[in-house]
Design a protein around this motif. Structure first.
Motif, PDB file in Angstrom:
ATOM      1  N   MET A 319       0.841  -1.191   0.000  1.00 28.41           N
ATOM      2  CA  MET A 319       0.000   0.000   0.000  1.00 28.41           C
ATOM      3  C   MET A 319       0.876   1.240   0.000  1.00 28.41           C
ATOM      4  SD  MET A 319      -2.942   1.220   2.732  1.00 28.41           S
ATOM      5  CE  MET A 319      -4.178   0.018   2.274  1.00 28.41           C
ATOM      6  N   VAL A 320       0.547   2.210  -0.852  1.00 28.08           N
ATOM      7  CA  VAL A 320       1.332   3.429  -0.946  1.00 28.08           C
ATOM      8  C   VAL A 320       0.566   4.637  -0.420  1.00 28.08           C
ATOM      9  CG1 VAL A 320       2.833   2.630  -2.798  1.00 28.08           C
ATOM     10  CG2 VAL A 320       0.617   3.666  -3.371  1.00 28.08           C
ATOM     11  N   TYR A 321      -0.738   4.516  -0.233  1.00 29.55           N
ATOM     12  CA  TYR A 321      -1.516   5.542   0.463  1.00 29.55           C
ATOM     13  C   TYR A 321      -2.759   4.882   1.043  1.00 29.55           C
ATOM     14  CZ  TYR A 321      -4.562   5.754  -3.690  1.00 29.55           C
ATOM     15  OH  TYR A 321      -5.416   5.444  -4.712  1.00 29.55           O
ATOM     16  N   ARG A 322      -3.249   5.435   2.146  1.00 32.52           N
ATOM     17  CA  ARG A 322      -4.444   4.917   2.795  1.00 32.52           C
ATOM     18  C   ARG A 322      -5.588   5.909   2.610  1.00 32.52           C
ATOM     19  NH1 ARG A 322      -5.422   1.150   6.147  1.00 32.52           N
ATOM     20  NH2 ARG A 322      -3.256   0.734   6.703  1.00 32.52           N
ATOM     21  N   ARG A 323      -6.800   5.369   2.432  1.00 36.56           N
ATOM     22  CA  ARG A 323      -7.947   6.247   2.212  1.00 36.56           C
ATOM     23  C   ARG A 323      -9.240   5.511   2.576  1.00 36.56           C
ATOM     24  NH1 ARG A 323      -7.552   9.305  -3.265  1.00 36.56           N
ATOM     25  NH2 ARG A 323      -5.812  10.148  -2.073  1.00 36.56           N
ATOM     26  N   HIS A 324     -10.119   6.193   3.276  1.00 32.86           N
ATOM     27  CA  HIS A 324     -11.493   5.738   3.495  1.00 32.86           C
ATOM     28  C   HIS A 324     -11.561   4.426   4.267  1.00 32.86           C
ATOM     29  CE1 HIS A 324     -12.325   8.907   0.721  1.00 32.86           C
ATOM     30  NE2 HIS A 324     -11.728   8.281  -0.266  1.00 32.86           N
ATOM     31  N   GLY A 325     -10.849   4.334   5.382  1.00 28.33           N
ATOM     32  CA  GLY A 325     -11.033   3.153   6.214  1.00 28.33           C
ATOM     33  C   GLY A 325      -9.732   2.558   6.689  1.00 28.33           C
ATOM     34  N   GLU A 326      -9.859   1.535   7.536  1.00 23.86           N
ATOM     35  CA  GLU A 326      -8.696   0.912   8.143  1.00 23.86           C
ATOM     36  C   GLU A 326      -8.394  -0.474   7.593  1.00 23.86           C
ATOM     37  OE1 GLU A 326      -6.515   2.212  10.385  1.00 23.86           O
ATOM     38  OE2 GLU A 326      -7.572   4.046   9.880  1.00 23.86           O
ATOM     39  N   HIS A 327      -9.311  -1.077   6.830  1.00 24.36           N
ATOM     40  CA  HIS A 327      -9.032  -2.431   6.369  1.00 24.36           C
ATOM     41  C   HIS A 327      -7.989  -2.394   5.253  1.00 24.36           C
ATOM     42  CE1 HIS A 327     -11.312  -2.195   2.585  1.00 24.36           C
ATOM     43  NE2 HIS A 327     -12.226  -1.525   3.267  1.00 24.36           N
ATOM     44  N   MET A 329      -7.797  -3.179   2.187  1.00 20.03           N
ATOM     45  CA  MET A 329      -8.075  -2.773   0.811  1.00 20.03           C
ATOM     46  C   MET A 329      -8.302  -1.275   0.701  1.00 20.03           C
ATOM     47  SD  MET A 329      -8.013  -5.153  -1.518  1.00 20.03           S
ATOM     48  CE  MET A 329      -9.165  -4.699  -2.813  1.00 20.03           C
ATOM     49  N   ALA A 330      -8.303  -0.560   1.820  1.00 17.88           N
ATOM     50  CA  ALA A 330      -8.677   0.856   1.844  1.00 17.88           C
ATOM     51  C   ALA A 330      -7.489   1.733   1.482  1.00 17.88           C
ATOM     52  CB  ALA A 330      -9.232   1.240   3.215  1.00 17.88           C
ATOM     53  N   GLY A 331      -7.088   1.676   0.220  1.00 15.14           N
ATOM     54  CA  GLY A 331      -5.981   2.508  -0.215  1.00 15.14           C
ATOM     55  C   GLY A 331      -5.463   2.068  -1.566  1.00 15.14           C
ATOM     56  N   GLY A 332      -4.330   2.644  -1.970  1.00 13.78           N
ATOM     57  CA  GLY A 332      -3.719   2.327  -3.245  1.00 13.78           C
ATOM     58  C   GLY A 332      -2.526   1.413  -3.080  1.00 13.78           C
ATOM     59  N   TYR A 333      -2.412   0.430  -3.967  1.00 12.15           N
ATOM     60  CA  TYR A 333      -1.351  -0.573  -3.902  1.00 12.15           C
ATOM     61  C   TYR A 333      -0.535  -0.592  -5.185  1.00 12.15           C
ATOM     62  CZ  TYR A 333      -2.865  -3.192   0.272  1.00 12.15           C
ATOM     63  OH  TYR A 333      -3.166  -3.584   1.554  1.00 12.15           O
ATOM     64  N   LEU A 334       0.751  -0.914  -5.031  1.00 12.77           N
ATOM     65  CA  LEU A 334       1.590  -1.336  -6.139  1.00 12.77           C
ATOM     66  C   LEU A 334       1.809  -2.837  -6.017  1.00 12.77           C
ATOM     67  CD1 LEU A 334       4.297   1.495  -6.209  1.00 12.77           C
ATOM     68  CD2 LEU A 334       2.160   1.344  -7.521  1.00 12.77           C
ATOM     69  N   LEU A 335       1.833  -3.544  -7.165  1.00  8.51           N
ATOM     70  CA  LEU A 335       1.964  -4.993  -7.177  1.00  8.51           C
ATOM     71  C   LEU A 335       3.048  -5.418  -8.155  1.00  8.51           C
ATOM     72  CD1 LEU A 335      -1.352  -4.193  -7.508  1.00  8.51           C
ATOM     73  CD2 LEU A 335      -1.571  -6.596  -6.967  1.00  8.51           C
ATOM     74  N   ALA A 336       3.692  -6.545  -7.872  1.00  5.36           N
ATOM     75  CA  ALA A 336       4.665  -7.121  -8.791  1.00  5.36           C
ATOM     76  C   ALA A 336       4.857  -8.587  -8.436  1.00  5.36           C
ATOM     77  CB  ALA A 336       6.003  -6.381  -8.736  1.00  5.36           C
ATOM     78  N   SER A 357      -3.180  -0.974  -8.109  1.00  4.94           N
ATOM     79  CA  SER A 357      -4.603  -1.056  -7.788  1.00  4.94           C
ATOM     80  C   SER A 357      -4.898   0.099  -6.849  1.00  4.94           C
ATOM     81  CB  SER A 357      -4.925  -2.398  -7.126  1.00  4.94           C
ATOM     82  OG  SER A 357      -6.277  -2.471  -6.736  1.00  4.94           O
ATOM     83  N   LEU A 358      -5.634   1.102  -7.322  1.00  8.02           N
ATOM     84  CA  LEU A 358      -5.730   2.397  -6.657  1.00  8.02           C
ATOM     85  C   LEU A 358      -7.177   2.725  -6.320  1.00  8.02           C
ATOM     86  CD1 LEU A 358      -3.292   4.276  -9.064  1.00  8.02           C
ATOM     87  CD2 LEU A 358      -2.721   3.079  -6.943  1.00  8.02           C
ATOM     88  N   LEU A 359      -7.408   3.115  -5.081  1.00 10.14           N
ATOM     89  CA  LEU A 359      -8.757   3.398  -4.586  1.00 10.14           C
ATOM     90  C   LEU A 359      -9.002   4.902  -4.520  1.00 10.14           C
ATOM     91  CD1 LEU A 359     -11.290   1.971  -3.231  1.00 10.14           C
ATOM     92  CD2 LEU A 359     -10.240   2.622  -1.051  1.00 10.14           C
ATOM     93  N   GLY A 360     -10.218   5.328  -4.913  1.00 11.23           N
ATOM     94  CA  GLY A 360     -10.671   6.692  -4.700  1.00 11.23           C
ATOM     95  C   GLY A 360      -9.864   7.754  -5.412  1.00 11.23           C
ATOM     96  N   LEU A 361      -9.588   7.561  -6.713  1.00  9.28           N
ATOM     97  CA  LEU A 361      -8.791   8.537  -7.458  1.00  9.28           C
ATOM     98  C   LEU A 361      -9.564   9.809  -7.773  1.00  9.28           C
ATOM     99  CD1 LEU A 361      -6.821   6.349 -10.039  1.00  9.28           C
ATOM    100  CD2 LEU A 361      -6.018   7.280  -7.865  1.00  9.28           C
ATOM    101  N   PHE A 362     -10.890   9.705  -7.877  1.00  9.10           N
ATOM    102  CA  PHE A 362     -11.678  10.849  -8.333  1.00  9.10           C
ATOM    103  C   PHE A 362     -12.557  11.385  -7.203  1.00  9.10           C
ATOM    104  CE2 PHE A 362     -10.940   8.223 -12.129  1.00  9.10           C
ATOM    105  CZ  PHE A 362     -10.252   9.151 -12.891  1.00  9.10           C
ATOM    106  N   PRO A 363     -12.721  12.709  -7.138  1.00 11.67           N
ATOM    107  CA  PRO A 363     -13.594  13.301  -6.105  1.00 11.67           C
ATOM    108  C   PRO A 363     -15.013  12.746  -6.194  1.00 11.67           C
ATOM    109  CG  PRO A 363     -12.293  14.986  -7.214  1.00 11.67           C
ATOM    110  CD  PRO A 363     -12.093  13.727  -7.991  1.00 11.67           C
ATOM    111  N   HIS A 364     -15.623  12.607  -5.042  1.00 10.38           N
ATOM    112  CA  HIS A 364     -17.001  12.149  -4.924  1.00 10.38           C
ATOM    113  C   HIS A 364     -17.195  10.690  -5.343  1.00 10.38           C
ATOM    114  CE1 HIS A 364     -17.669  16.407  -4.372  1.00 10.38           C
ATOM    115  NE2 HIS A 364     -17.326  16.666  -5.626  1.00 10.38           N
ATOM    116  N   ARG A 365     -16.096   9.970  -5.639  1.00  8.90           N
ATOM    117  CA  ARG A 365     -16.169   8.537  -5.919  1.00  8.90           C
ATOM    118  C   ARG A 365     -15.146   7.836  -5.023  1.00  8.90           C
ATOM    119  NH1 ARG A 365     -20.570   6.897  -7.707  1.00  8.90           N
ATOM    120  NH2 ARG A 365     -19.442   4.916  -8.002  1.00  8.90           N
ATOM    121  N   PRO A 366     -15.342   7.844  -3.704  1.00 10.70           N
ATOM    122  CA  PRO A 366     -14.297   7.389  -2.781  1.00 10.70           C
ATOM    123  C   PRO A 366     -14.035   5.894  -2.808  1.00 10.70           C
ATOM    124  CG  PRO A 366     -16.322   7.859  -1.585  1.00 10.70           C
ATOM    125  CD  PRO A 366     -16.536   8.348  -2.989  1.00 10.70           C
TER     126      PRO A 366
END
Length: 455
Positions: A319-327, A329-336, A357-366
């Motif tokens: 995970m490279v950033y956290r957003r909208h929760g503690e679980h 999956m709540a954030g953006g990931y890099l994978l390899a 795999s990135l969560l909530g990139l756009f405003p109002h679509r968290p």
């Protein structure tokens, strides 16, 4: 707090030793994984949270309190080839499954024992076969590889934790790629679920709807390490069309997988990572992929003896950033990841992939999730050599083969949209480079839509 038990989820593990490995160098006073429920939402089957029919929730809870839980899930995938490949056209596949959990403590007095079961229906056609000319890489997640069957029995296994949840076992009929080499992040991509193609293609790694008899033991040596290993009976994937014909399966050998996962947390935001190191040894005898050698070359070309297959893999997500929760999956990931199989007897000698795999990139679509991944596939050099010999002799290199197969690559992107509780719609894009692993068929462009619904 211990998370609620739910179908096809492994129970939470406590560490054998109350310490950490390398994670102690990262956050000396941070024990996030054990102090909160950060693991919830990572290893789950689907990502359409909630249910389309919440009115039956009281009935579901009534059943659960008496020892039976279930999930009914529909997954449909339509993919169209709109450019290149063999032809323009569209195919549809679906997976309709019932996932069941029987609490044998409540039902039969066997405290701590659970019985897991999955019955599924899979139908449809593979767009790669029909319109792209790609028969080695599956371009949709769902594929009715075993032909028509109204109801297929997939997983059916017992689970039990011992020594105050420090050791967990499961035993029965299990798909190996549900247990090893997988994650929910990979399963947001069509071409990587339930595991990378180079892992799930060999016969020794069973994949839905094919399952294997065997079992796995799982434990945490330290708080940030998970080790799982097991032993499974192996047979040809084309056998047992429905999953019910247990006595008719042929046994060719055994698979002994082992996987070590390191789960560190980075920084004050407690960004989780999952780093997997896996190995599997399949004792089944596999022939040299050089195939039939032309008569003129038999005096100089050696055909290797049958031998077992080994698979090595390294997979990582961070995970490279956290957003909208503690679980998790709540954030953006890099994978390899990187996978290597015994080259002379494996269609895919190597595969590597990387993506995001990135969560909530756009405003109002968290809670929308965007994913992009590039995967590269290297074919067996013995397969390529044999095809080259046959082509040079004026013979066919093989069924559905347009020339000596060397390598290919796929670029995939998706955008997952939670429409309502229990329903996720995901537009998909794929660009297939070198279909059929040759340069004969033009690169193909595909677009489609995946729908996941929990009823």
């Amino acid at each position: 707090m211990r998370p609620h038990k739910r179908p096809i989820a492994e129970s939470r593990l406590e560490a054998l030793f109350n310490t950490e490995s390398l994670s102690a160098l990262l956050n000396h006073n941070d024990d996030a994984l054990r102090q909160s429920d950060l693991s919830a939402g990572y290893f789950v089957a689907e990502q359409s949270f909630g249910n389309l029919v919440p009115q039956i929730r009281p009935w579901r809870e009534w059943l659960s309190n008496r020892g039976f839980s279930f999930e009914l899930t529909y997954k449909g995938e339509s993919m169209a080839n709109v450019g290149g490949g063999l032809s323009k056209g569209i195919d549809y596949v679906h997976d309709l499954r019932v996932s069941m959990l029987f609490d044998l403590g409540k039902l039969a007095g066997l405290n701590g024992w659970y019985l897991h079961g999955i019955i599924m229906n899979r139908e449809g056609r593979q767009v790669g076969w029909d319109h792209v000319g790609e028969r080695n890489i599956l371009l949709t997640e769902v594929w009715s590889i075993h032909g028509p069957a109204a109801a297929r029995l997939a997983d059916l296994y017992l689970e039990k934790s011992f020594f105050h949840s420090r050791i967990n076992i499961n035993i029965g009929r299990i798909a190996l790629t549900h247990t090893y080499g997988t994650s929910v992040l990979l399963c947001t991509f069509m071409t990587q679920c339930s595991a990378p193609m180079a892992i799930r293609e060999p016969a020794g790694w069973s994949v839905y709807p094919k399952t294997s008899w065997g079992g796995t033991v799982r434990f945490r040596p330290t708080r940030d390490l998970t080790l799982r290993t097991g032993i499974y009976k192996i047979g040809p994937k084309v056998q047992d069309n429905t999953g019910w014909a247990w006595g008719s399966e042929t046994t060719t050998g055994i698979q002994t997988p082992v996987e070590l996962t390191w789960e560190p947390f980075f920084g004050p935001r407690k960004l989780p990572g999952h780093y997997k190191f896996g190995f599997g040894h399949d004792t089944s005898p596999y022939p040299d992929l050089i195939g039939d050698v032309p008569v003129a070359d038999r005096a100089t070309v050696r055909v290797y003896k049958e031998k077992p297959r080994d698979t090595f893999y390294i997979e990582a997500d961070q995970m490279v950033y956290r957003r909208h929760g503690e679980h998790q999956m709540a954030g953006g990931y890099l994978l390899a990841g990187f996978i290597h199989n015994t080259p002379s007897i494996s269609n895919f000698a190597d595969e590597f992939y990387f993506g995001a795999s990135l969560l909530g990139l756009f405003p109002h679509r968290p809670f929308d999730r965007f994913g992009v991944m590039y995967s590269y596939y290297q074919m067996s050099p013995r397969l390529t050599y044999g095809q080259s010999l046959r082509q040079a002799a004026g013979l066919s290199p093989g069924a559905y083969v347009t020339g000596p197969q060397t390598h290919s690559a796929v670029l995939e992107a998706y955008y997952g949209i939670p429409v309502m509780p229990g329903l996720v719609m995901t537009p998909e894009f794929e660009y297939v480079m070198r279909p059929n692993e040759t340069s004969v068929i033009p690169n193909a462009m595909l677009v489609g839509l995946k729908a996941i619904a929990n009823l």
